[in-house]
Design an enzyme around this catalytic site. Structure first.
Site, PDB file in Angstrom:
ATOM      1  CG  ASP B 351     -12.312  61.848  34.040  1.00  0.00           C
ATOM      2  OD1 ASP B 351     -12.477  61.881  35.274  1.00  0.00           O
ATOM      3  OD2 ASP B 351     -11.971  60.809  33.428  1.00  0.00           O
ATOM      4  CG  HIS B 471     -14.315  56.666  34.645  1.00  0.00           C
ATOM      5  ND1 HIS B 471     -13.556  57.783  34.887  1.00  0.00           N
ATOM      6  CD2 HIS B 471     -15.604  57.081  34.669  1.00  0.00           C
ATOM      7  CE1 HIS B 471     -14.350  58.832  35.048  1.00  0.00           C
ATOM      8  NE2 HIS B 471     -15.606  58.422  34.938  1.00  0.00           N
ATOM      9  CG  ASP B 473      -9.542  55.187  33.543  1.00  0.00           C
ATOM     10  OD1 ASP B 473      -8.944  56.286  33.421  1.00  0.00           O
ATOM     11  OD2 ASP B 473     -10.451  55.011  34.370  1.00  0.00           O
ATOM     12  CB  CYS B 647      -8.002  59.561  36.782  1.00  0.00           C
ATOM     13  SG  CYS B 647      -8.687  57.910  36.965  1.00  0.00           S
TER      14      CYS B 647
END
Lengths: 665, 665
Positions: B351, B471, B473, B647
């Site tokens: 991130d 997000h 992802d 992540c």
């Protein structure tokens, strides 16, 4: 626009969905199949079109009695509807799944469909009429084959009781204001009411919200009401869905001109939103988009027919005023006068304003650009010019100081030209500047940025900082001509003056005297001989000639001109104590052009055989082009204040017939 | 570039002028003629080429013994020189004027010429070598046939002793720093010294001054010195003219990346200035221009080979750490660890940074984009990543608050795609956003503007605001495949999970239990039957499926994908109290991709015949593509904190071999 929406069937269930006409729904039969299913069959109502898609193969499924298809991973049904529904869920598609044994279906899945038509429509083909779902409405292209709707900046003021421009507030007071706006129609078709959880929303992106205003016209029994629904704070508006075929009419105005941070395009969208259940956000299942380009501000060259001539009435310019009035009458123009209470001693009508116009297929009107110069005339444009169908725009620098190069004698436009095959059908803007290698004066950035951002009269920067006042109208102008070229460019020319004087000297006229009849007592006896023997004056004018020639070279290159397009008018300059140049005798190129009638500063040149040889020479250059030279004495009220006829007047002209959206910038 | 300069002869005089090789001088013989002249003849030295131009007709004038030409208005001489002078004024042209009587000339005019060669040169054909006067050096074009030089933003830090980036100051300490810069050569040729009043000046426009830095390399006896001569405050620099053929070498660096207010082009000019006399300003008589485009920041999709894997070392993730190390070793990558003192309790390596690179024909290096997220890891990029040949760039909003959508799990890039014939050879950037009709979260404007302004990976905005973390992802990723398509897109799919569970239920496995071996004591006995009978969970996942399908539709359209390019990975979600979604079991799509080795969050799905049926299902989908599925337990250290494997890691990859300047954006 490709419209393809994924929908998930659920075996053992019949779901409901909206199908927007002109789009298709893709549903994965395989994914919705119960365990053990190996084939499927279909049934559907007539208004639904169903295709079975397996890889590259597409088969149309009949409404009834169709075959059993094998259930392959990747088999997709494509659904579409050709007409809107009369009732909610009045159409359906049913999928029956079969196991290996065949026989009865082991399960079914289905969807009730409601067909809805939605189209946001504008005048994208620019014929003044809104079309039905023009496929090119969402992109904007230039040129004769271009498409895309056009907005006007609503910069006039319909009512004198409103203190500002029509686009400055969110109210419409009269039908006239609507006429400036572009029409937009939301067409819908479908059942009397939308199913629960659906709504139709009109919206603008945040980045466009301060560029556009959208009004909705209600027609209650007692007269029309105009409601502001989009723009500024209002980003979206829930539309009241009407049922059956319906049209909602909207009017759209632009709020600002294209600029360096705004290329000029705004988009408006309509979305059909679906909300599955309480507490779950709306999702858009269909979006239609229209794009507008804001019409640019356009200037008018000397080759366009004059309509109004503007002049200031001063305490000391009565004779000049009378000559201009005579000229305006001769040319069939109205003379508009700015009186003392409004000009407050500022006589330079050319410098505070530039007249231009804006134009859309449905409407056009003149628009004045107000210079940040802001001297005595500063209230004139907004108090006397802005009005119904007469717009106003200005740009003021936040920090940069204003200089003489911000006066609009330093802002001109050429006639239409073609340069190495590239056409400029509306001409090119000319602004005076300084060389980049020295810290000279330059037109202030916000005005330059505004002019470049209009795009359709691609500006050229010239070199004018060598002059005390520093305006391009001190060394160049354009006059119409009857031949194929349509114009000539006139340039101030010390070389032409010296050449003429030398000829006259050779002819024995060396003692011919200048400034005869010149008002003011301080002119000594100036003869041709005196001028030609003044070495300092010669050197200074050689320098001036180089400066003007530098501009000649740029203009030839940027306007595609040859020597035969250029006429040199004799001129002489002198230098002030800072090395900047002013005209030695009234600068003839600084003339007013009213079609074939020219108002030229009377030069008071050497008298030869009873006639001013400069006037005679200029007539011989211009009269063959059908132009009439009216020499006007501007010495006491203008020349002595470092300006001439052009500086003290302004002309509002007819617009181009050529449509700016046909330009290819 | 057309170079045509006006020069005025003076009869009775011989003036002096410089003639720059490759340009021409036009002089008006008629205007300079004495009164009474009707014809003229010419003489000129050998190195001067003289043409007599009358309207359309052009005749070359011999150096000697040429004819007498009639003196027409509009007759022009065009002068040019083919080689540089050895001495000042070593060439000349003489015009002799004749009266009607013929015989001896009545007067003469002439010009002494000094031929000078000037060329500002760059690597415009992008082969890594500076050419000589490439005709395309002043315009920049995209594509395989494009031309125009390229600059790198000098955003690395060669020396650890400098607190900032190399481009932040105006000093060059080492030859290595110069290697990042683009070479520019000023070539001159001519007499030993320029005539009095002439100088050569290098300059940048004010608008480009904060975008570029130019250094000059001096080679004194005791080592090189690098002098900053242009950029920031320095707008122009007087070049020391050397005489004879000479080359001055300069090095150019970019100071900032393309952005919404900076399209990425900078120009540098060299002018030959002429000053006629004391107190009279310089005028440029020749200008040469070169244009550079600043190389964009480029992201790397999962299909590019990994080099380094990044992970945070936390107090509670040792087992996870070991698995990632094993995977990195397997894939032949180095594992780079960020320890506690630097991560300060922040484990979300994905991130805070995004790895990318910049590339020019002469050089390339990785560049990290630092998110404005600025949590525990905020110092890591600048303290640990920025270094020699490892650059850094960031964008911080001034006023806008940062949200979860500013974390770079919400910034991904697709592999190369072709969409309806339009090629994206470097893929397209994907960022998660909210629907425009509601006030949801969105990536902060300055970062979005930066990404769009790089141009070569044209971004697509997806819908991710429906998730708690938000997000992209969390619902999409890409894996390499060995076939012509080169990749597959993987999407999280509740529908696929329900389908699989229903199949297993039909097979009699309804009591198979999830979460066996799950760390943490609070998982009740969750079976397939329980999940399938949970109507609220079903309804919530139908909503989630619609949100994901909305993205599927955008991705199919914007990446030109068909259903066969997409693989659905089973996933289930649950809603938080604000109606936003989080993963119910570890979200398999949030994986790390290291060529064929995938590090997938271990789902802890229902155990069927001793094996997790979700793992078995995913293997069956991915192993046929040659991919190896390594399931990694991330529950306690990541999943419980609302993130997964992807992540908690980051990957620096090899750059594309495809040259970004060959893109046609």
């Amino acid at each position: 626009m490709l419209r393809d929406r994924t929908l998930r069937l659920q075996h053992g269930n019949r779901i409901e969905a909206l199908c927007v006409l002109g789009t298709q729904i893709s549903t994965d039969v395989y994914g919705a199949a119960p365990a053990g299913a190996v084939s499927f069959s279909l049934k559907h109502t007539e208004a639904v079109n169903v295709e079975v898609v397996t890889g590259e193969q597409v088969e149309v499924a009949p409404g009834n009695g169709g075959p059993r298809w094998p259930l392959d991973k990747g088999t997709v049904l494509r659904l579409s509807m050709s007409q809107a529904s009369m009732e909610v869920n009045d159409n359906k598609v049913t999928v029956s799944y079969y196991g290996e044994e065949g026989g009865q279906p082991i399960d079914q899945a289905g969807v009730f469909l409601t067909g809805i038509g939605i189209s946001l429509d504008v005048d994208a083909d620019r014929d003044g009429v809104v079309e039905k779902n023009n496929p090119n409405k969402a992109t904007w292209t230039w040129g004769p084959d271009g498409q895309g709707a056009i907005l006007l900046v609503n910069c006039d003021r319909e009512s004198p009781f409103i203190p500002a421009l029509d686009c400055d507030d969110e109210r419409v007071f009269s039908k006239e204001d609507l006429l400036d706006m572009s029409r937009m129609v939301l067409r819908t078709e479908g059942p009397p009411r939308l199913p629960r959880g659906y709504e139709i929303v009109l919206y603008v992106p945040l980045s466009d919200a301060d560029k556009v205003g959208v009004f909705y016209v209600q027609n209650p029994f007692f007269g029309q009401r105009y409601i502001h629904i989009l723009g500024r704070q209002k980003l979206y508006h829930t539309v009241q869905y009407m049922g059956g075929p319906a049209e909602l009419e909207f009017f759209v105005e632009g709020l600002c001109f294209p600029d360096d941070s705004f290329p000029g395009l705004v988009s408006i969208h309509v979305s059909l939103l679906e909300s599955l259940a309480e507490g779950i956000p709306h999702a858009p299942i269909f979006t239609d988009t229209v794009v507008f380009r804001v019409a640019p501000w356009i200037m008018t060259p000397n080759t366009l027919a004059p309509v109004n001539v503007f002049i200031c009435s001063m305490k000391d310019n009565y004779l000049f005023f009378k000559e201009i009035k005579k000229l305006a009458d001769k040319a069939g123009c109205e003379l508009k006068v700015c009186y003392g209470y409004m000009n407050r001693g500022d006589r330079w009508m050319q410098d505070e304003v530039e007249f231009g116009y804006i134009h859309a297929p449905h409407k056009g009107f003149p628009v004045v650009l107000d210079s940040p110069r802001d001297r005595g005339l500063k209230d004139f444009p907004i108090k006397k010019l802005l009005g119904p169908d007469f717009g106003y725009v200005t740009r003021e620098p936040l920090f940069e100081a204003v200089t003489s190069l911000d006066s609009f004698g330093n802002l001109e436009v050429s006639p239409p030209v073609t340069v190495s095959g590239k056409e400029y059908p509306l001409g090119r803007i000319l602004i005076g500047s300084s060389f980049p290698t020295c810290a000279g004066r330059r037109m202030t950035k916000v005005v330059r940025d505004f002019l470049y951002a209009q795009q359709v009269q691609s500006p050229v920067e010239l070199y004018s900082d060598w002059l005390t006042v520093g305006h391009v109208d001190e060394f160049v102008t354009f006059v119409p001509s009857p031949d194929a070229k349509r114009f000539r460019m006139l340039m101030a020319s010390p070389a032409a003056c010296y050449k003429l004087f030398r000829e006259k000297q050779k002819e024995g006229q060396g003692e011919a005297t200048m400034f005869k009849g010149y008002s003011g007592a301080d002119t000594k006896r100036v003869t041709i001989n005196k001028v030609l023997s003044n070495d300092i004056m010669l050197q200074q004018n050689q320098y001036v000639q180089r400066c003007i020639d530098w501009n000649r070279d740029i203009l030839k290159k940027e306007l595609g001109l040859t020597e035969s397009d250029i006429i040199d008018l004799p001129a002489l300059f002198k230098m002030d104590k800072h090395g900047k140049a002013v005209a030695y005798f009234p600068n003839m190129v600084n003339m007013i052009v009213l079609s074939q009638d020219l108002g030229i500063p009377k030069p008071f040149g050497p008298i030869v055989e009873g006639e001013c040889c400069l006037e005679r020479h200029v007539r011989s250059l211009l009269e063959p082009l059908g132009l009439m030279c009216n020499f006007i004495d501007d010495v006491s009220s203008y020349h002595k204040n470092l300006g001439e006829v052009h500086c003290g007047t302004n002309v509002q002209r007819r617009p181009f017939s050529f449509k700016w959206w046909h330009v290819m910038p």
